[in-house]
Design a protein around this motif. Structure first.
Motif, PDB file in Angstrom:
ATOM      1  N   VAL A 309       0.862  -1.132  -0.329  1.00 39.06           N
ATOM      2  CA  VAL A 309      -0.226   0.089  -0.337  1.00 39.06           C
ATOM      3  C   VAL A 309       0.606   1.573  -0.089  1.00 39.06           C
ATOM      4  O   VAL A 309       1.556   1.525   0.963  1.00 39.06           O
ATOM      5  CB  VAL A 309      -1.084  -0.084   0.941  1.00 39.06           C
ATOM      6  N   GLU A 310       1.032   2.140  -0.973  1.00 37.26           N
ATOM      7  CA  GLU A 310       1.895   3.110  -0.845  1.00 37.26           C
ATOM      8  C   GLU A 310       0.811   4.390  -0.264  1.00 37.26           C
ATOM      9  O   GLU A 310       1.725   6.166  -0.149  1.00 37.26           O
ATOM     10  CB  GLU A 310       2.814   3.316  -2.754  1.00 37.26           C
ATOM     11  N   GLN A 311       0.071   4.562  -0.733  1.00 37.55           N
ATOM     12  CA  GLN A 311      -1.552   5.574  -0.143  1.00 37.55           C
ATOM     13  C   GLN A 311      -1.921   5.354   0.286  1.00 37.55           C
ATOM     14  O   GLN A 311      -2.832   3.794  -0.459  1.00 37.55           O
ATOM     15  CB  GLN A 311      -0.997   6.160  -1.213  1.00 37.55           C
ATOM     16  N   MET A 312      -2.741   5.686   1.300  1.00 34.63           N
ATOM     17  CA  MET A 312      -4.473   6.451   1.434  1.00 34.63           C
ATOM     18  C   MET A 312      -4.801   6.771   1.398  1.00 34.63           C
ATOM     19  O   MET A 312      -4.465   8.336   2.128  1.00 34.63           O
ATOM     20  CB  MET A 312      -4.501   5.725   3.170  1.00 34.63           C
ATOM     21  N   ILE A 313      -6.244   6.879   0.622  1.00 38.03           N
ATOM     22  CA  ILE A 313      -6.500   8.066  -0.119  1.00 38.03           C
ATOM     23  C   ILE A 313      -7.759   8.428   0.703  1.00 38.03           C
ATOM     24  O   ILE A 313      -8.777   7.555   0.712  1.00 38.03           O
ATOM     25  CB  ILE A 313      -7.492   8.154  -1.213  1.00 38.03           C
ATOM     26  N   GLU A 314      -8.020   9.672   1.368  1.00 43.70           N
ATOM     27  CA  GLU A 314      -9.613  10.321   2.276  1.00 43.70           C
ATOM     28  C   GLU A 314     -10.244  10.297   1.057  1.00 43.70           C
ATOM     29  O   GLU A 314      -9.847  11.251   0.181  1.00 43.70           O
ATOM     30  CB  GLU A 314      -9.611  11.346   2.701  1.00 43.70           C
ATOM     31  N   ALA A 315     -11.457   9.545   0.583  1.00 47.88           N
ATOM     32  CA  ALA A 315     -12.178   9.583   0.098  1.00 47.88           C
ATOM     33  C   ALA A 315     -13.502  10.275   0.215  1.00 47.88           C
ATOM     34  O   ALA A 315     -14.105  11.927  -0.057  1.00 47.88           O
ATOM     35  CB  ALA A 315     -13.166   8.093  -0.710  1.00 47.88           C
ATOM     36  N   GLY A 316     -14.765   9.456   0.809  1.00 48.29           N
ATOM     37  CA  GLY A 316     -16.167  10.120   1.328  1.00 48.29           C
ATOM     38  C   GLY A 316     -16.497   9.091   2.292  1.00 48.29           C
ATOM     39  O   GLY A 316     -16.016   7.808   1.958  1.00 48.29           O
ATOM     40  N   LYS A 317     -17.160   9.029   2.474  1.00 53.03           N
ATOM     41  CA  LYS A 317     -18.485   8.350   3.570  1.00 53.03           C
ATOM     42  C   LYS A 317     -19.269   6.832   2.283  1.00 53.03           C
ATOM     43  O   LYS A 317     -19.755   7.379   1.597  1.00 53.03           O
ATOM     44  CB  LYS A 317     -19.210   8.686   4.529  1.00 53.03           C
ATOM     45  N   GLY A 318     -18.821   6.257   2.681  1.00 51.51           N
ATOM     46  CA  GLY A 318     -18.988   4.634   1.531  1.00 51.51           C
ATOM     47  C   GLY A 318     -18.868   4.266   0.371  1.00 51.51           C
ATOM     48  O   GLY A 318     -19.339   4.443  -0.639  1.00 51.51           O
ATOM     49  N   ALA A 319     -17.625   4.953   0.427  1.00 56.19           N
ATOM     50  CA  ALA A 319     -16.765   4.904  -0.864  1.00 56.19           C
ATOM     51  C   ALA A 319     -16.529   3.408  -1.267  1.00 56.19           C
ATOM     52  O   ALA A 319     -16.729   2.031  -1.154  1.00 56.19           O
ATOM     53  CB  ALA A 319     -15.120   4.784  -0.238  1.00 56.19           C
ATOM     54  N   ASP A 320     -17.430   3.278  -3.050  1.00 56.31           N
ATOM     55  CA  ASP A 320     -18.018   2.343  -3.687  1.00 56.31           C
ATOM     56  C   ASP A 320     -17.128   2.007  -4.514  1.00 56.31           C
ATOM     57  O   ASP A 320     -15.993   1.820  -4.890  1.00 56.31           O
ATOM     58  CB  ASP A 320     -19.342   2.281  -2.794  1.00 56.31           C
ATOM     59  N   GLY A 321     -17.735   2.445  -5.876  1.00 61.18           N
ATOM     60  CA  GLY A 321     -17.791   2.584  -7.162  1.00 61.18           C
ATOM     61  C   GLY A 321     -16.615   3.559  -7.297  1.00 61.18           C
ATOM     62  O   GLY A 321     -16.083   4.356  -6.896  1.00 61.18           O
ATOM     63  N   LEU A 322     -15.631   2.948  -8.808  1.00 64.37           N
ATOM     64  CA  LEU A 322     -14.461   3.749  -9.046  1.00 64.37           C
ATOM     65  C   LEU A 322     -14.787   3.477 -10.588  1.00 64.37           C
ATOM     66  O   LEU A 322     -14.941   2.891 -11.306  1.00 64.37           O
ATOM     67  CB  LEU A 322     -13.106   2.581  -8.753  1.00 64.37           C
ATOM     68  N   ALA A 323     -13.837   4.773 -10.617  1.00 69.47           N
ATOM     69  CA  ALA A 323     -13.367   4.854 -12.328  1.00 69.47           C
ATOM     70  C   ALA A 323     -12.301   6.176 -12.737  1.00 69.47           C
ATOM     71  O   ALA A 323     -11.704   6.593 -11.969  1.00 69.47           O
ATOM     72  CB  ALA A 323     -15.504   5.481 -12.674  1.00 69.47           C
ATOM     73  N   TRP A 324     -12.360   5.559 -13.439  1.00 71.11           N
ATOM     74  CA  TRP A 324     -10.871   6.014 -14.086  1.00 71.11           C
ATOM     75  C   TRP A 324     -11.102   7.629 -15.714  1.00 71.11           C
ATOM     76  O   TRP A 324     -11.940   6.955 -16.402  1.00 71.11           O
ATOM     77  CB  TRP A 324      -9.630   5.154 -14.284  1.00 71.11           C
ATOM     78  N   ALA A 325     -10.981   8.793 -14.751  1.00 72.90           N
ATOM     79  CA  ALA A 325     -11.436   9.760 -16.230  1.00 72.90           C
ATOM     80  C   ALA A 325      -9.619  10.141 -16.521  1.00 72.90           C
ATOM     81  O   ALA A 325      -9.002  10.422 -15.793  1.00 72.90           O
ATOM     82  CB  ALA A 325     -11.616  10.420 -15.678  1.00 72.90           C
ATOM     83  N   GLY A 326      -9.703   9.610 -18.308  1.00 72.28           N
ATOM     84  CA  GLY A 326      -8.659  10.045 -19.200  1.00 72.28           C
ATOM     85  C   GLY A 326      -7.629   8.901 -18.698  1.00 72.28           C
ATOM     86  O   GLY A 326      -7.832   7.806 -18.555  1.00 72.28           O
ATOM     87  N   ARG A 327      -6.956   8.669 -19.544  1.00 75.18           N
ATOM     88  CA  ARG A 327      -5.826   7.746 -19.636  1.00 75.18           C
ATOM     89  C   ARG A 327      -4.468   7.310 -18.562  1.00 75.18           C
ATOM     90  O   ARG A 327      -4.246   8.410 -18.264  1.00 75.18           O
ATOM     91  CB  ARG A 327      -4.451   8.047 -21.157  1.00 75.18           C
TER      92      ARG A 327
END
Length: 327
Positions: A309-327
């Motif tokens: 694990v290189e990083q823990m990212i603060e997302a938000g309450k109930g973090a679920d679906g993920l997507a990537w925008a861009g290349r």
């Protein structure tokens, strides 16, 4: 000062896209789409969806917008509200700029962009269908029956011809002919199954048995179960690495991520992550696997070179679906 910050936000988005992309997170508890700069691990914006609530999302191929179906306030197969629309989030202005109304409560859930035709395919659970949407006009242009209830997640082959849904309550996988818009076969898995992914060569389909610590491996040529992979606990979301060597599996109840060697079909590494890992997204360059951790409000960024694990990212309450925008 406040006006200057607002003006700079679109610039931050453009800079992040230029550096390789943006990480998007569906925060169920916040009812918002989080836009995160993966370089810094910092949130650029949290865009209110205007509905309760999106579980999954996908970015357009050009990285300009995200599509977030508003599922409702419950889990699959559980009582609660029935979402009936999908919102379009502009990733530059951080605003909802479009909407698709399905006409009734239908629990739209998992959106996938067709790799060849560019159409948007969305699981619509209460109708036992996949709804097909033209992302340019935001008009519904067709449906594909799944033949099963609770068709929760969808994966599409890279030629755009086949679709596979994980049907949670029935514990099955539906194989779909997307051109003919019909169900080809229904594959029994267990009493309950979750999530679905394809190998990079489209020869294998993976789904997690929710009644036992094992992963089903389906032969896409015969549409039958080829083998099982033992896991530390029941698995959840999965994603392959771009080189085709590994499958990354969220093991939710054990608070771990398992790395499956697709050559030996065995777990070769487990990684501790925060509570309730849900979804896995492997970055297009293959260097990082992102894992959303629902009850911790975090996304774990795992370096694939050494599976740390290189990083823990603060997302938000109930973090679920993920997507990537861009290349």
């Amino acid at each position: 000062m406040r006006k200057t910050w607002i003006l700079l936000l679109p610039l931050c988005v453009n800079m992040a896209l230029g550096q390789g992309g943006l990480l998007l997170v569906a925060n169920k508890g916040d009812q918002a789409v989080a836009i995160i700069d993966p370089k810094t691990g910092k949130s650029i914006a949290a865009v209110p969806e205007g509905g309760e609530t999106a579980h999954e999302l996908v970015a357009s191929p050009d990285g300009r917008v995200a599509y977030a179906p508003i599922y409702g306030n419950s889990g699959v197969g559980k009582p609660g509200t029935d979402g009936r629309n999908m919102v379009v989030v502009d990733l530059k202005t951080h605003k909802v700029t479009g909407n698709v109304d399905f006409g009734k409560g239908i629990r739209p859930h998992c959106p996938v962009i067709g790799p060849k035709n560019g159409l948007l395919y969305v699981t619509t659970e209460l109708d036992n269908t996949i709804t097909v949407i033209d992302p340019k006009s935001l008009k519904i242009v067709g449906t594909v029956p799944t033949g099963q209830a609770e068709s929760h997640m969808l994966a599409i082959s890279r030629d755009g011809k086949r679709g596979y849904t994980a049907n949670v309550g029935p514990g099955t996988v539906s194989v779909l002919d997307l051109d003919a818009k019909k169900t080809v076969k229904i594959i029994p898995i267990s009493r309950n199954t979750q999530r679905i992914a394809l190998s990079v060569d489209d020869k294998l389909v993976f789904t997690s048995d929710q009644t036992a610590p094992r992963l089903a491996v389906i032969d896409a040529a015969t549409n039958t179960i080829k083998s099982w992979v033992d896991l530390p606990a029941p698995g959840y979301g999965t994603a392959p690495t771009p080189d085709g060597k590994y499958l990354v599996v969220a093991v939710s109840k054990a608070n771990k991520v398992a790395v499956v060697d697709l050559g030996t079909m065995k777990v070769t590494k487990t990684i501790d992550v925060p509570a309730a890992p849900q979804e896995v997204l492997v970055r297009p360059d293959g260097k990082v696997a992102y894992v959303s951790c629902d009850s911790s409000k975090k996304v774990a960024a795992i370096r694939t070179s050494d599976w740390s694990v290189e990083q823990m990212i603060e997302a938000g309450k109930g973090a679920d679906g993920l997507a990537w925008a861009g290349r």
